[in-house]
Design a protein around this motif. Sequence first.
Motif: not given
Length: 371
Positions: A156-158, A188-190, A213-214
């Motif tokens: 998710f960071e990438a 954390d990735f929103a 799902s995110a």
Amino acid sequence: MKRILAVLLLLGALIPSVASASPRDICGPAAPGFARCYAKLDSRAALRATGYSPADLRSAYRLPDTGGAGETIAIVDAGDAPTAEADLAVYRQTYGLPACTTANGCFRKVNQHGEAAPLPPRQGDWPVEAALDLDMASAACAQCKILLVEGDDASFEALGTAVDTAVKLGATIVSNSYGAPESHWSGDFAAHYRHPGVAIVASSGDGGFAAPSAPAVYSSVVAVGGTSLSKADNARGWTESVWKGASSGCSAWVPKPAWQKDPNCPGRTVADVAAVADPATGPAVYETTVLHGWTVVGGTSASAPFIAGVIALAGHHDQYPDASRLYAGKLYDVVGGDNVVFEECGDYLCTGVPGYDGPTGNGTPNGLAAF
């Protein structure tokens, strides 16, 4: 006729798994903090007709042939798709769509930092996902520019960094055909999926009624569910029902947006809108890195980039800080079918009912009025 039947029987004997198998996931399970793509391959395609063409999809959803020339659809995927541009060229030429190449300025492929090189290593079978995304965006909006942003991997960071880069490079709509069940870390990735003035679209998933799902569950994202689409002898010429695999769910982590009014979910409900996703009634896709040319691919990985293209056609990408615009009607209401796989559910959260429901949201495109 006897000879044809003999050939089909021989095929069934040689490849019984194809004759009876359900569609397979292109991407396998993902580790925590990573996403998987939601493309599904219809392994039965060899025994039936080819998938839907852009003309079929425009007919089903009453879409114009032209429009969107000022829009840029960004496709975010994990890893490099080495043959993406060449495969897209075959798809578009086959269906009479205008060329979209690096040379004419329509197509661009970059890494998650916005550079043409070095491109990331290939991530498993993700090139199939990329081909599906590019083809479906093209099917909906043939005049749109396309930007393919490739994350270093499926974290998710990438992928979130790739979304940010897409916006920096001028994307007006960003399509994300991947995800993972929401959890304590999803928030954390929103922020990567919140870009005022840019429409962010994401697949609802392909696991039926379950935890949402995110990134689809984020309140700033247009969550796209899925249908089974078939030609019919009716006024529309088509009929739709809930695709069994289309994910829906009630969030335990994202609060209820003010613009969602469904009664049985105190959190964010997925999805908002839908389009064809069933691999058994899916679109034709051309891909050669993993596959061998033409096949039929589905999943909500198909519906998300298609809806991104519809938003581009309508030209109101700056009016999607969230999905609230799609809650004013003017869509095809999808009634019938359900997506119950494991969880118990007996209401609109998992069943295609009149009005809003979880698997298809408010419905599917009926021209551009809702968009």
